[in-house]
Scaffold this motif. Structure first.
Motif, PDB file in Angstrom:
ATOM      1  N   MET A 187      69.564  26.843  85.959  1.00  0.00           N
ATOM      2  CA  MET A 187      68.290  27.312  86.505  1.00  0.00           C
ATOM      3  C   MET A 187      67.492  28.120  85.478  1.00  0.00           C
ATOM      4  O   MET A 187      68.046  28.986  84.844  1.00  0.00           O
ATOM      5  N   VAL A 188      66.215  27.811  85.370  1.00  0.00           N
ATOM      6  CA  VAL A 188      65.367  28.530  84.413  1.00  0.00           C
ATOM      7  C   VAL A 188      65.108  29.942  84.910  1.00  0.00           C
ATOM      8  O   VAL A 188      64.763  30.153  86.065  1.00  0.00           O
ATOM      9  N   GLN A 189      65.321  30.920  84.040  1.00  0.00           N
ATOM     10  CA  GLN A 189      65.010  32.294  84.436  1.00  0.00           C
ATOM     11  C   GLN A 189      63.951  32.930  83.549  1.00  0.00           C
ATOM     12  O   GLN A 189      63.160  33.722  83.987  1.00  0.00           O
ATOM     13  N   ALA A 211      58.784  29.226  93.633  1.00  0.00           N
ATOM     14  CA  ALA A 211      59.526  28.680  92.491  1.00  0.00           C
ATOM     15  C   ALA A 211      59.615  29.691  91.347  1.00  0.00           C
ATOM     16  O   ALA A 211      60.572  29.683  90.563  1.00  0.00           O
ATOM     17  N   VAL A 250      61.677  34.752  87.973  1.00  0.00           N
ATOM     18  CA  VAL A 250      61.456  34.265  86.602  1.00  0.00           C
ATOM     19  C   VAL A 250      60.798  35.371  85.784  1.00  0.00           C
ATOM     20  O   VAL A 250      59.854  36.022  86.241  1.00  0.00           O
ATOM     21  N   ASP A 287      64.667  29.853  78.578  1.00  0.00           N
ATOM     22  CA  ASP A 287      65.074  28.525  79.061  1.00  0.00           C
ATOM     23  C   ASP A 287      63.919  27.528  79.012  1.00  0.00           C
ATOM     24  O   ASP A 287      64.130  26.320  79.098  1.00  0.00           O
ATOM     25  N   LYS A 318      72.859  25.450  80.401  1.00  0.00           N
ATOM     26  CA  LYS A 318      71.789  25.043  81.325  1.00  0.00           C
ATOM     27  C   LYS A 318      70.750  24.192  80.593  1.00  0.00           C
ATOM     28  O   LYS A 318      70.521  24.373  79.397  1.00  0.00           O
ATOM     29  N   THR A 325      67.299  23.083  79.138  1.00  0.00           N
ATOM     30  CA  THR A 325      66.139  23.848  78.665  1.00  0.00           C
ATOM     31  C   THR A 325      64.940  22.906  78.543  1.00  0.00           C
ATOM     32  O   THR A 325      65.090  21.686  78.449  1.00  0.00           O
ATOM     33  N   GLU A 351      56.190  24.755  87.867  1.00  0.00           N
ATOM     34  CA  GLU A 351      56.814  24.793  89.207  1.00  0.00           C
ATOM     35  C   GLU A 351      57.733  23.601  89.439  1.00  0.00           C
ATOM     36  O   GLU A 351      58.859  23.745  89.916  1.00  0.00           O
ATOM     37  N   LEU A 372      60.856  24.026  87.488  1.00  0.00           N
ATOM     38  CA  LEU A 372      61.716  25.051  88.092  1.00  0.00           C
ATOM     39  C   LEU A 372      62.396  24.526  89.350  1.00  0.00           C
ATOM     40  O   LEU A 372      63.540  24.877  89.644  1.00  0.00           O
ATOM     41  N   GLN A 373      61.689  23.675  90.082  1.00  0.00           N
ATOM     42  CA  GLN A 373      62.273  23.123  91.321  1.00  0.00           C
ATOM     43  C   GLN A 373      63.165  21.918  91.037  1.00  0.00           C
ATOM     44  O   GLN A 373      63.642  21.272  91.966  1.00  0.00           O
ATOM     45  N   GLU A 374      63.323  21.641  89.729  1.00  0.00           N
ATOM     46  CA  GLU A 374      64.164  20.527  89.272  1.00  0.00           C
ATOM     47  C   GLU A 374      63.755  19.203  89.902  1.00  0.00           C
ATOM     48  O   GLU A 374      64.582  18.366  90.259  1.00  0.00           O
TER      49      GLU A 374
END
Ligand SMILES: NC(=O)c1ccc[n+]([C@@H]2O[C@H](COP(=O)([O-])OP(=O)(O)OC[C@H]3O[C@@H](n4cnc5c(N)ncnc54)[C@H](OP(=O)(O)O)[C@@H]3O)[C@@H](O)[C@H]2O)c1
Length: 355
Positions: free
Chosen positions: A1-3, A29, A33, A76, A106, A108, A229, A232-234
């Motif tokens: 997960m991107v932080q 989302a 972050v 990320d 993770k 990137t 977004e 981030l929501q993959e």
């Protein structure tokens, strides 16, 4: 997960506006972050520090600095708006994101800002319609163009593939409107024409009209936010070899724009007549405007035949139309009078010895 997300060029027109929109969004989302803003000077650090983001003063073309910024801050995702021209910078950042991926385990991401004008005959692209859903990466490689923006586009995808970093490429058209960033609030092209007209008390246009793709800065910044977004929501969106997004809302008819500029400047007593003259030469246009001579025709007269698909598929809905834009030329002139801090530095990398 991107932080953690790093925005390069965060004191610039596009980067500043993207940062401002990312801060303003209420999207869930982006909850949790952390945003990092890369800027070049101490004054820019001060200007951005009131935003409550992590501001990093750095020269992102320096390998060690760029790598350290990504690794130390556990970045990320990089939203890169500092240069479409220099391949070295995205290469460094993507390599660093590759290292970060190895450390964190993770995925990137790298969001690149490019230039839509490269998909025009004046810039060496073959005639005919070009969509962002076409196999652009393959076509760019086949063309073996020496255009620095094309070479950078290719390098971004190749480096991303090499380091297992996912990337998207936003092909930016002529952007207009006042930005919402803390430092540079004005775009590249239209403010340059206005600035030069005021300085020389004459409004020029090219001997051939062009109607390139265009977008208002608020609509463009919204597209960046949508992409952030979705990542981030993959969501499964086009990325890397297929990850091209033409950020085109409408077209910008240059001769009508120049007429609008002439009228707005004449009404303010800044030019002696509301008439538009033809540039005596392309060389003079390049020199006055501070644009690279090699690309002046593409910048001033190209229309291209680009059709945007991918951004609209993500739900992007630009609010500005060509009609609304043409009605706002007086505002473009006023914005230069209110906010101008001089020409952008983006072309200086083509002539480093003149820096
Ligand atoms: N605006 C447009 O109409 C348009 C159209 C098509 C494509 N683009 C592309 O979009 C990108 C952003 O454009 P923009 O209008 O936002 O330009 P800009 O306002 O000049 O922003 C670029 C920012 O990046 C910073 N920067 C550049 N090199 C750097 C380095 N080595 N280290 C640290 N910071 C660096 C600049 O710092 P300084 O402030 O110190 O110079 C500036 O703040 C550019 O690559 C441009 O080619 C823009």
């Amino acid at each position: 997960m991107v932080q953690n997300i790093l925005i390069t060029g965060a004191a610039g027109y596009i980067g500043g506006s993207v940062l401002s929109d990312l801060l303003a969004t209420s999207s869930s989302a982006l909850k949790g972050v952390r945003l990092y803003a890369a800027v070049r000077t101490q004054e820019q650090v001060q200007a951005l520090s009131k935003l409550g983001v992590n501001v990093i003063q750095m020269d992102i073309s320096d390998a060690e600095t760029a790598t350290e910024a990504v690794l130390k801050n556990e970045i990320d995702m990089v939203v890169h708006t500092a240069s479409s021209i220099l391949a070295d910078i995205p290469i460094l950042l993507i390599q660093a994101l590759g290292q970060r991926r190895q450390v964190s385990g993770k995925q990137t991401y790298f969001i690149h800002s490019s230039v839509i004008t490269i998909y025009s005959e004046e810039a060496g692209w073959p005639a005919g319609e070009v969509k962002d859903t076409d196999p652009l990466f393959q076509k760019e490689k086949e063309l073996a163009s020496q255009h620095p923006v094309v070479k950078t586009n290719i390098a971004v995808v190749e480096e991303a593939l090499k380091h297992d970093v996912k990337c998207v490429n936003i092909a930016v058209p002529t952007v207009y409107g006042t930005g919402t960033g803390q430092w540079r609030k004005l775009s590249v092209s239209i403010p340059a024409y206005i600035r030069v007209s005021i300085e020389h008390k004459i409004v020029y246009k090219f001997d051939k009209d062009g109607s390139p793709p265009a977008v208002h800065i608020s609509d463009l910044a919204e597209l960046y936010v949508i992409l952030v977004e979705k990542i981030l929501q993959e969501e499964d969106i086009p990325m890397t070899e297929t990850g091209y997004y033409f950020a085109m809302a409408h077209r910008a008819p240059w001769w009508q724009i120049m007429d609008g500029i002439a009228n707005a400047l004449y009404a303010r007593g800044l030019v002696p007549e509301p008439k538009v003259h033809i540039w005596p030469s392309d060389e003079m246009a390049a020199e006055y405007l501070g644009f690279p001579a090699a690309y002046i025709r593409a910048m001033g007269t190209a229309s291209g035949n680009a059709t945007p698909v991918n951004a609209y598929r993500l739900g992007w809905q630009p609010k500005w139309t060509q009609e609304k834009f043409l009605e706002s030329i007086d505002d473009e002139v006023q914005a230069v009078l209110d906010f101008d801090i001089g020409n952008t530095n983006i072309f200086k990398v083509l002539h480093p010895s003149e820096n």
